[in-house]
Design a protein around this motif. Structure first.
Motif, PDB file in Angstrom:
ATOM      1  N   LYS A 120      34.028  43.643  47.850  1.00 13.28           N
ATOM      2  CA  LYS A 120      34.997  42.397  48.317  1.00 13.28           C
ATOM      3  C   LYS A 120      34.001  41.744  49.446  1.00 13.28           C
ATOM      4  O   LYS A 120      33.138  42.159  50.184  1.00 13.28           O
ATOM      5  CB  LYS A 120      36.053  43.043  48.968  1.00 13.28           C
ATOM      6  N   ARG A 129      44.760  36.342  52.123  1.00 15.93           N
ATOM      7  CA  ARG A 129      45.561  37.617  52.063  1.00 15.93           C
ATOM      8  C   ARG A 129      45.483  38.420  53.250  1.00 15.93           C
ATOM      9  O   ARG A 129      46.633  38.559  53.702  1.00 15.93           O
ATOM     10  CB  ARG A 129      45.144  38.581  50.697  1.00 15.93           C
ATOM     11  N   VAL A 149      37.244  48.483  47.265  1.00 18.19           N
ATOM     12  CA  VAL A 149      37.629  48.056  46.026  1.00 18.19           C
ATOM     13  C   VAL A 149      36.511  48.186  45.249  1.00 18.19           C
ATOM     14  O   VAL A 149      35.179  48.081  45.505  1.00 18.19           O
ATOM     15  CB  VAL A 149      38.353  46.477  45.793  1.00 18.19           C
ATOM     16  N   ALA A 164      41.069  51.214  49.008  1.00 12.69           N
ATOM     17  CA  ALA A 164      42.304  50.350  48.452  1.00 12.69           C
ATOM     18  C   ALA A 164      42.808  50.647  47.221  1.00 12.69           C
ATOM     19  O   ALA A 164      42.080  50.617  46.254  1.00 12.69           O
ATOM     20  CB  ALA A 164      42.136  48.924  48.734  1.00 12.69           C
ATOM     21  N   HIS A 165      43.997  51.158  46.945  1.00 16.02           N
ATOM     22  CA  HIS A 165      44.644  51.507  45.888  1.00 16.02           C
ATOM     23  C   HIS A 165      45.945  51.089  45.565  1.00 16.02           C
ATOM     24  O   HIS A 165      46.776  51.781  45.177  1.00 16.02           O
ATOM     25  CB  HIS A 165      44.390  53.080  45.389  1.00 16.02           C
ATOM     26  N   ALA A 166      46.186  50.043  46.230  1.00 25.53           N
ATOM     27  CA  ALA A 166      47.874  49.419  46.197  1.00 25.53           C
ATOM     28  C   ALA A 166      48.485  50.116  47.247  1.00 25.53           C
ATOM     29  O   ALA A 166      48.705  51.131  47.532  1.00 25.53           O
ATOM     30  CB  ALA A 166      48.409  49.626  44.847  1.00 25.53           C
ATOM     31  N   GLY A 167      49.301  49.196  47.937  1.00 27.94           N
ATOM     32  CA  GLY A 167      49.970  49.476  48.912  1.00 27.94           C
ATOM     33  C   GLY A 167      49.404  49.640  50.224  1.00 27.94           C
ATOM     34  O   GLY A 167      49.873  50.183  51.364  1.00 27.94           O
ATOM     35  N   THR A 168      48.386  48.715  50.462  1.00 29.24           N
ATOM     36  CA  THR A 168      47.673  49.269  51.794  1.00 29.24           C
ATOM     37  C   THR A 168      48.232  48.383  52.864  1.00 29.24           C
ATOM     38  O   THR A 168      48.032  48.853  53.922  1.00 29.24           O
ATOM     39  CB  THR A 168      46.209  48.471  51.515  1.00 29.24           C
ATOM     40  N   ARG A 169      49.134  47.338  52.548  1.00 34.43           N
ATOM     41  CA  ARG A 169      49.600  46.638  53.903  1.00 34.43           C
ATOM     42  C   ARG A 169      50.675  47.853  54.635  1.00 34.43           C
ATOM     43  O   ARG A 169      50.751  47.777  55.701  1.00 34.43           O
ATOM     44  CB  ARG A 169      50.266  45.432  53.428  1.00 34.43           C
ATOM     45  N   MET A 173      39.879  44.525  54.932  1.00 33.29           N
ATOM     46  CA  MET A 173      39.550  45.279  54.006  1.00 33.29           C
ATOM     47  C   MET A 173      37.967  45.329  53.668  1.00 33.29           C
ATOM     48  O   MET A 173      37.167  44.579  53.806  1.00 33.29           O
ATOM     49  CB  MET A 173      39.937  44.996  52.355  1.00 33.29           C
ATOM     50  N   ASP A 200      50.929  48.379  40.093  1.00 30.28           N
ATOM     51  CA  ASP A 200      50.725  47.299  40.876  1.00 30.28           C
ATOM     52  C   ASP A 200      50.418  46.233  40.006  1.00 30.28           C
ATOM     53  O   ASP A 200      50.611  44.989  39.961  1.00 30.28           O
ATOM     54  CB  ASP A 200      49.855  47.495  42.078  1.00 30.28           C
ATOM     55  N   ASP A 253      57.003  44.420  42.989  1.00 24.73           N
ATOM     56  CA  ASP A 253      56.628  45.060  44.125  1.00 24.73           C
ATOM     57  C   ASP A 253      57.423  44.545  45.370  1.00 24.73           C
ATOM     58  O   ASP A 253      57.402  43.557  45.395  1.00 24.73           O
ATOM     59  CB  ASP A 253      55.218  44.795  44.226  1.00 24.73           C
ATOM     60  N   LYS A 292      47.844  51.832  41.952  1.00 24.88           N
ATOM     61  CA  LYS A 292      47.099  50.832  41.421  1.00 24.88           C
ATOM     62  C   LYS A 292      47.412  50.228  40.019  1.00 24.88           C
ATOM     63  O   LYS A 292      47.761  48.910  39.888  1.00 24.88           O
ATOM     64  CB  LYS A 292      45.569  51.163  41.454  1.00 24.88           C
TER      65      LYS A 292
HETATM   66  P1  ADP Z   1      49.034  45.667  48.833  1.00 22.91           P
HETATM   67  O1  ADP Z   1      47.695  46.623  49.067  1.00 22.91           O
HETATM   68  O2  ADP Z   1      49.567  45.758  50.049  1.00 22.91           O
HETATM   69  O3  ADP Z   1      49.610  46.375  47.763  1.00 22.91           O
HETATM   70  P2  ADP Z   1      48.242  43.593  47.276  1.00 22.91           P
HETATM   71  O4  ADP Z   1      49.491  43.540  46.481  1.00 22.91           O
HETATM   72  O5  ADP Z   1      47.898  42.348  47.479  1.00 22.91           O
HETATM   73  O6  ADP Z   1      48.433  44.333  48.603  1.00 22.91           O
HETATM   74  O7  ADP Z   1      46.961  44.259  46.469  1.00 22.91           O
HETATM   75  C1  ADP Z   1      47.301  45.225  45.822  1.00 22.91           C
HETATM   76  C2  ADP Z   1      45.869  45.918  45.524  1.00 22.91           C
HETATM   77  O8  ADP Z   1      44.932  45.078  44.820  1.00 22.91           O
HETATM   78  C3  ADP Z   1      45.093  46.279  46.561  1.00 22.91           C
HETATM   79  O9  ADP Z   1      45.794  47.432  47.311  1.00 22.91           O
HETATM   80  C4  ADP Z   1      43.707  46.643  46.371  1.00 22.91           C
HETATM   81  O10 ADP Z   1      43.559  47.917  45.652  1.00 22.91           O
HETATM   82  C5  ADP Z   1      43.678  45.554  45.264  1.00 22.91           C
HETATM   83  N1  ADP Z   1      43.035  44.252  45.877  1.00 22.91           N
HETATM   84  C6  ADP Z   1      43.580  43.394  46.831  1.00 22.91           C
HETATM   85  N2  ADP Z   1      42.660  42.519  47.363  1.00 22.91           N
HETATM   86  C7  ADP Z   1      41.570  42.815  46.433  1.00 22.91           C
HETATM   87  C8  ADP Z   1      40.194  42.058  46.287  1.00 22.91           C
HETATM   88  N3  ADP Z   1      39.989  40.954  47.134  1.00 22.91           N
HETATM   89  N4  ADP Z   1      39.328  42.691  45.352  1.00 22.91           N
HETATM   90  C9  ADP Z   1      39.856  43.757  44.714  1.00 22.91           C
HETATM   91  N5  ADP Z   1      40.966  44.422  44.812  1.00 22.91           N
HETATM   92  C10 ADP Z   1      41.715  43.832  45.612  1.00 22.91           C
END
Ligand code: ADP
Length: 240
Positions: free
Chosen positions: A88, A95, A84, A130-135, A79, A178, A184, A175
């Motif tokens: 970060k 993670r 974010v 990144a706004h959730a669901g990035t994996r 990331m 999440d 989730d 977001k």
């Molecule tokens: P995913 O992105 O696959 O849903 P997570 O559930 O671990 O993965 O994270 C959810 C969201 O939290 C991410 O998409 C991002 O927007 C936020 N996030 C993750 N890591 C960080 C970080 N280190 N600092 C700030 N926000 C974060």
């Protein structure tokens, strides 16, 4: 995933971003966007923005990681510091190590690794917003990049999450959902066989809710799969 919340995330069957429980966020996929990678993809999914670049097959380094009878897939999820709200810290953390590992495992299930002994296929996934669901976004983009690189594959892997907010099972958490939702469940499948290559669950679901969530995430994956194929068709004029 903070668990129970009093925050109203769904009102009269409509979510805060205007979606119905079974609706995906807007998805845009473009294949072949980077000059310096063998294959690439840019994907926007809601407010998520992700690049994926693929290199290889190439000689595997370090050599002790080589497999005599097949290639390995070395996927790397990162990331950007500006992806974010709070900057970060750049680089790898627990993670990103976890997501890189599960993505590598998933890709090794579809790439025809047996065709490239001792080789490595490198897959770099860079989240720029990144706004959730990035994996799921990263795995989906990387699948298109692998196909764009011409890597022999049994199929592509679409990935999509479902979950639970305000006691309702929903598709593709944003977001707020999440952060303040109850569960989730990211899922990645091989569409041609229905095999599950990635399944995680953060939070709690009853057996019935789990089944509902699996059905929703599977249908989300199938919708994405069509968009992935369209992205390749757009690049290769329907010959992909
Ligand atoms: P995913 O992105 O696959 O849903 P997570 O559930 O671990 O993965 O994270 C959810 C969201 O939290 C991410 O998409 C991002 O927007 C936020 N996030 C993750 N890591 C960080 C970080 N280190 N600092 C700030 N926000 C974060």
């Amino acid at each position: 995933m903070a668990g129970q919340t009093d925050m109203k995330l769904i009102k009269n069957g409509v979510r805060l971003d205007g979606r119905k429980p079974d609706e995906l966020r807007e998805v845009k996929i473009v294949a072949g966007v980077l000059d310096n990678a063998d294959g690439s993809c840019y994907l926007e999914w809601g407010n998520n923005k992700v690049y994926a670049g693929v290199f290889g097959p190439m000689e595997c380094h370090p050599r002790h990681k080589q497999k005599a009878d097949r290639a390995i897939v070395q996927a790397r999820y990162t990331m950007a510091p500006f992806s974010v709200n709070d900057r970060k810290r750049p680089g790898y953390d627990r993670r990103s190590t976890e997501i890189s590992y599960i993505a590598s495992q998933a890709f090794e299930r579809v790439v025809m690794v047996e065709e490239f002994p001792k080789a490595s296929i490198r897959v770099d996934m860079q989240v720029v917003e990144a706004h959730a669901g990035t994996r799921c976004a990263a795995i989906t983009a990387a699948s298109v990049a692998l196909a764009d690189a011409g890597i022999p594959m049994r199929d592509m892997i679409p990935a999509c999450a479902s979950g639970k907010v305000n006691d309702v099972v929903v598709l593709d958490l944003n977001k707020e959902e999440d952060n303040y939702g109850q569960a989730d469940l990211p899922l990645a499948i091989i569409p041609s066989t229905g095999e599950v290559v990635l399944l995680q669950l953060d939070g709690h679901l009853t057996p019935d809710e789990f089944e509902q969530a699996m059905d929703l995430a599977t249908s989300g994956c199938m919708d994405l799969y069509e968009k992935m194929r369209n992205a390749l068709d757009n690049r290769y004029g329907g010959s992909a």
